[in-house]
Design a protein around this motif. Structure first.
Motif, PDB file in Angstrom:
ATOM      1  N   VAL A   1      -9.143   5.940   7.449  1.00 37.79           N
ATOM      2  CA  VAL A   1      -9.136   6.137   6.475  1.00 37.79           C
ATOM      3  C   VAL A   1      -7.408   6.327   6.333  1.00 37.79           C
ATOM      4  O   VAL A   1      -6.745   6.937   6.171  1.00 37.79           O
ATOM      5  CB  VAL A   1      -9.456   8.280   5.959  1.00 37.79           C
ATOM      6  CG1 VAL A   1     -10.972   8.018   5.433  1.00 37.79           C
ATOM      7  CG2 VAL A   1      -9.279   8.576   6.664  1.00 37.79           C
ATOM      8  N   SER A   2      -6.981   5.761   7.645  1.00 37.09           N
ATOM      9  CA  SER A   2      -5.847   5.498   8.107  1.00 37.09           C
ATOM     10  C   SER A   2      -5.595   5.361   9.224  1.00 37.09           C
ATOM     11  O   SER A   2      -6.954   4.615  10.123  1.00 37.09           O
ATOM     12  CB  SER A   2      -5.585   7.842   8.871  1.00 37.09           C
ATOM     13  OG  SER A   2      -6.531   7.635   9.953  1.00 37.09           O
ATOM     14  N   LEU A   3      -4.690   4.859  10.337  1.00 39.61           N
ATOM     15  CA  LEU A   3      -4.513   3.679  11.299  1.00 39.61           C
ATOM     16  C   LEU A   3      -5.308   4.817  12.573  1.00 39.61           C
ATOM     17  O   LEU A   3      -5.649   3.655  13.370  1.00 39.61           O
ATOM     18  CB  LEU A   3      -3.137   4.078  11.451  1.00 39.61           C
ATOM     19  CG  LEU A   3      -2.112   2.654  12.588  1.00 39.61           C
ATOM     20  CD1 LEU A   3      -2.852   1.260  12.323  1.00 39.61           C
ATOM     21  CD2 LEU A   3      -1.565   2.728  12.980  1.00 39.61           C
ATOM     22  N   GLU A   4      -5.273   5.996  12.482  1.00 46.45           N
ATOM     23  CA  GLU A   4      -5.817   6.145  13.563  1.00 46.45           C
ATOM     24  C   GLU A   4      -7.352   6.425  13.697  1.00 46.45           C
ATOM     25  O   GLU A   4      -7.850   7.009  14.851  1.00 46.45           O
ATOM     26  CB  GLU A   4      -5.320   8.121  14.210  1.00 46.45           C
ATOM     27  CG  GLU A   4      -4.085   8.039  13.810  1.00 46.45           C
ATOM     28  CD  GLU A   4      -3.543   7.244  15.678  1.00 46.45           C
ATOM     29  OE1 GLU A   4      -4.205   7.424  15.894  1.00 46.45           O
ATOM     30  OE2 GLU A   4      -2.123   6.835  15.484  1.00 46.45           O
ATOM     31  N   THR A   5      -7.964   5.625  12.762  1.00 50.05           N
ATOM     32  CA  THR A   5      -9.289   6.003  12.674  1.00 50.05           C
ATOM     33  C   THR A   5      -9.644   4.186  12.402  1.00 50.05           C
ATOM     34  O   THR A   5     -10.951   4.544  12.055  1.00 50.05           O
ATOM     35  CB  THR A   5      -9.343   6.996  10.884  1.00 50.05           C
ATOM     36  OG1 THR A   5      -9.128   6.619   9.867  1.00 50.05           O
ATOM     37  CG2 THR A   5      -9.782   8.297  11.814  1.00 50.05           C
TER      38      THR A   5
ATOM     39  N   LEU B   1      -1.958  -2.827  11.814  1.00 50.84           N
ATOM     40  CA  LEU B   1      -2.024  -2.591  10.470  1.00 50.84           C
ATOM     41  C   LEU B   1      -2.982  -2.249   9.854  1.00 50.84           C
ATOM     42  O   LEU B   1      -3.440  -1.962  10.273  1.00 50.84           O
ATOM     43  CB  LEU B   1      -0.554  -3.616   9.909  1.00 50.84           C
ATOM     44  CG  LEU B   1      -0.324  -3.450   8.896  1.00 50.84           C
ATOM     45  CD1 LEU B   1       0.439  -2.532   8.772  1.00 50.84           C
ATOM     46  CD2 LEU B   1      -0.267  -4.571   8.061  1.00 50.84           C
ATOM     47  N   PHE B   2      -2.369  -0.962   9.168  1.00 50.57           N
ATOM     48  CA  PHE B   2      -3.163   0.422   7.883  1.00 50.57           C
ATOM     49  C   PHE B   2      -2.439   0.180   6.184  1.00 50.57           C
ATOM     50  O   PHE B   2      -1.960   0.992   6.796  1.00 50.57           O
ATOM     51  CB  PHE B   2      -3.902   1.007   8.404  1.00 50.57           C
ATOM     52  CG  PHE B   2      -5.013   1.747   7.329  1.00 50.57           C
ATOM     53  CD1 PHE B   2      -6.072   1.727   7.733  1.00 50.57           C
ATOM     54  CD2 PHE B   2      -4.167   2.590   6.400  1.00 50.57           C
ATOM     55  CE1 PHE B   2      -7.121   2.041   6.361  1.00 50.57           C
ATOM     56  CE2 PHE B   2      -5.046   3.328   6.016  1.00 50.57           C
ATOM     57  CZ  PHE B   2      -6.154   3.271   5.821  1.00 50.57           C
ATOM     58  N   THR B   3      -2.565  -0.319   5.888  1.00 48.90           N
ATOM     59  CA  THR B   3      -2.188  -0.391   4.688  1.00 48.90           C
ATOM     60  C   THR B   3      -3.959   0.256   3.482  1.00 48.90           C
ATOM     61  O   THR B   3      -5.418  -0.133   3.654  1.00 48.90           O
ATOM     62  CB  THR B   3      -2.665  -1.226   3.707  1.00 48.90           C
ATOM     63  OG1 THR B   3      -1.125  -2.398   4.984  1.00 48.90           O
ATOM     64  CG2 THR B   3      -1.901  -1.434   2.534  1.00 48.90           C
TER      65      THR B   3
END
Length: 207
Positions: free
Chosen positions: A10-14, A45-47
């Motif tokens: 759900v985010s870059l951190e997850t 990278l997270f989109t």
């Protein structure tokens, strides 16, 4: 509303990756070095998902009282409201005899999925038959506002709007024969009595 499974991706951190030696091998047959959960690699990278889900198609089985809904992505069933669904026998239906809005229904599974199976109430099914909705005589259209359901990211459904983009199809159901339910007989009245059928989509053809 639930978030995506356990807050995963759900985010870059997850967003992390782990893999086993069975994932790939080089041209000489050497297995790739595994990455354990203790040394998982973080995404560079997270989109995030910003697309609204849409209804792809539906099926209506008037014998089983079953409405099948197919969506473009996994939907959060805890946000589903069947009372927002309207079935009609015209692309644009502004007269009450042409449409029926569901009063309820029961999902056959509580699992989040791209496909939902909704069992209609008997009252809704009989109302549909009375209005010739879900019969082979007319195409059946479905109207669903955006608040009908949300996806796993909380995005509202792309609406299906009466007269604009209502989803339609031919339904070839209702083949089960109607069953006689009960009758009353009043010998002290001019009219001998009346009959009641288990299916409202039928009529009395004899006295």
């Amino acid at each position: 509303m639930k978030s995506r499974k356990d807050g995963l991706a759900v985010s870059l951190e997850t967003s992390y990756l782990r893999l086993t030696t069975n994932f790939a091998e080089d041209f000489t047959g050497n297995a790739i070095v595994s990455i354990s959960s203790l040394a998982a690699i973080k995404a560079a990278l997270f989109t995030n998902d910003s697309s609204k889900p849409s209804l792809l198609s539906f099926d209506l089985d008037m014998d089983a009282f079953l409405l099948t809904l197919r969506f473009s992505e996994t939907m959060d069933v805890s946000t589903f409201s069947p009372k927002n669904i309207t079935l009609q026998r015209a692309f644009s239906a502004d007269q009450p005899e042409l449409f029926h809005t569901l009063t309820g229904g029961t999902l056959n599974s509580s699992a989040d999925s791209t496909t939902l199976f909704l069992t209609l109430t008997e009252e809704d099914a009989n109302s549909l038959k009375t209005k010739l909705i879900g019969t082979p005589f007319f195409s059946t259209f479905i109207v669903m506002p955006s608040e009908t359901i949300r996806d796993m990211n909380g995005h509202y459904l792309l609406p299906r709007i009466d007269g604009l983009n209502a989803e339609g199809k031919r339904v070839s159901n209702g083949r089960n024969k109607s069953r006689f339910a009960r009758f009353r007989l009043g010998l002290d009245r001019r009219k001998a009595g009346f009959v009641v059928f288990g299916d409202s989509g039928c009529k009395q053809v004899g006295s």
